[in-house]
Scaffold this active site. Structure first.
Site, PDB file in Angstrom:
ATOM      1  N   GLY A  18    -105.422 -26.029  12.055  1.00  0.00           N
ATOM      2  CA  GLY A  18    -103.927 -26.098  12.212  1.00  0.00           C
ATOM      3  C   GLY A  18    -103.215 -25.072  13.133  1.00  0.00           C
ATOM      4  O   GLY A  18    -103.721 -23.825  13.307  1.00  0.00           O
ATOM      5  N   TYR A  48     -93.549 -28.150  15.585  1.00  0.00           N
ATOM      6  CA  TYR A  48     -94.103 -26.619  15.992  1.00  0.00           C
ATOM      7  C   TYR A  48     -93.734 -26.164  17.417  1.00  0.00           C
ATOM      8  O   TYR A  48     -94.100 -25.092  17.507  1.00  0.00           O
ATOM      9  CB  TYR A  48     -95.598 -26.678  15.764  1.00  0.00           C
ATOM     10  CG  TYR A  48     -96.138 -27.126  14.178  1.00  0.00           C
ATOM     11  CD1 TYR A  48     -95.250 -26.954  13.154  1.00  0.00           C
ATOM     12  CD2 TYR A  48     -97.501 -27.344  14.032  1.00  0.00           C
ATOM     13  CE1 TYR A  48     -95.558 -27.493  11.971  1.00  0.00           C
ATOM     14  CE2 TYR A  48     -97.895 -27.738  12.682  1.00  0.00           C
ATOM     15  CZ  TYR A  48     -97.050 -27.719  11.649  1.00  0.00           C
ATOM     16  OH  TYR A  48     -97.316 -28.127  10.185  1.00  0.00           O
TER      17      TYR A  48
END
Ligand code: NAP
Length: 283
Positions: A18, A48
């Site tokens: 991740g 992100y």
């Protein structure tokens, strides 16, 4: 690496990497290190801000595309949701430099969820996402989505760690063929997870770290896990979890750590809904 099969036949590694909270300028190096350590599942998101860096690392790795499993996520879209979801998906694909993703997740259960899901179903039918799923869906919202749409999500990615174990959520997902995936498997270290005495004792019994015990516990519960680290030694440690097995007693002991409460976001809290609903991504 162990794999499992999703409800549409797609093959998925049980453990991946991740990249949440890795700054964009560090992400290419982190993903390059993770790929060198043997990770083949990469988990990013439009929110992100590091999809381009993930894409560069993939391209420069020389690893055949078919050997990778790339997940990205749709952020909450303004109306009209179907048009905007399509545009957001294409932006993610372009940033990643890919012509398909393996898994496309709806990041939050908010906004015009059904309009967003219909656009995701279209992307799936065209083969541009090999599987589609959701994240942060509690059982009530997940079941409603399943009952009122054609495609059942392949995955629901939810906060799952020793202090918030989600056993009832997992049982509902099992009944409907939705694969659970843990985010925050280490609870990002909250509650002093890495020095927890129960987990440390179990680790000592196997010559393994607390991090390895937690990942092994998730895998033995048939939950896909995506630990994040920017440290190559920890990356290597976190993927080295396939040479030991927790006993039934050890699994039962870890079950006692469950507080049945989130350590991050309460998705039922109106203030959280308001905060997330106002967040929009640029470009
Ligand atoms: P996490 O994996 O629970 O924890 C990451 C933290 O643990 C980092 O501070 C890392 O530090 C540390 N760490 C990693 N391996 C370690 C080890 N072996 N020993 C000691 N410390 C270790 O947190 P997360 O990043 O929030 O969750 C994992 C992934 O889930 C994310 O990256 C993202 O892809 C996904 N996610 C999804 C959602 C969603 O809403 N769908 C939300 C959150 C996260 P170092 O980096 O310094 O090693």
């Amino acid at each position: 690496m162990q794999h499992l099969t999703l409800n549409n036949g797609v093959d998925m590694p049980v453990l991946g990497f991740g990249v949440f909270q890795i700054p964009a300028e560090q992400t290419e190096q982190a993903v390059t290190d993770a790929l060198a350590a043997g990770y083949r599942l990469l988990d990013t998101a439009a929110a992100y801000g590091n999809e381009e860096a993930v894409g560069h690392a993939i391209k420069n790795s020389g690893i055949p595309r078919r050997d990778l499993f790339v997940t990205t996520k749709l952020w909450i879209q303004d109306a009209p949701a179907e048009t905007n979801t399509r545009r957001a998906f294409e932006t993610s694909l372009t940033k990643l430099g890919l012509d398909y993703v393996d898994l496309y997740l709806m990041h939050q259960p908010y906004g015009d969820v059904y309009g967003q899901w219909r656009a995701m179903e279209a992307v799936s039918r065209e083969g541009l996402a090999k599987a589609i799923g959701v994240a942060n869906f509690y059982p009530d919202r997940l079941l409603d989505l399943i009952l009122n749409n054609e495609i059942t999500p392949a995955v629901n990615q939810i906060e799952t760690h020793p202090f918030f174990q989600r056993t009832a959520d997992q049982e509902l997902m099992r009944r409907h063929g939705v694969q659970p995936q843990s985010w925050g498997g280490f609870a990002e270290g909250k509650n002093n997870l890495f020095t927890n005495p129960v987990l440390s004792d179990i680790g000592n019994a196997h010559g393994k770290s607390v991090a390895q015990v937690v990942l092994r516990w998730l895998i033995q519960r048939d939950i896909v896990t995506i630990p994040k680290s920017v440290n190559p030694d920890r990356m290597a440690q976190n993927i080295d979890v396939f040479d030991f097995t927790l006993t039934d007693d050890q699994m039962a002991t870890i079950a006692t750590l469950d507080t049945r409460t989130t350590l991050f976001f309460d998705h039922h809290d109106p203030a959280m809904v308001d905060w997330l609903a106002k967040r929009r991504l640029d470009g």
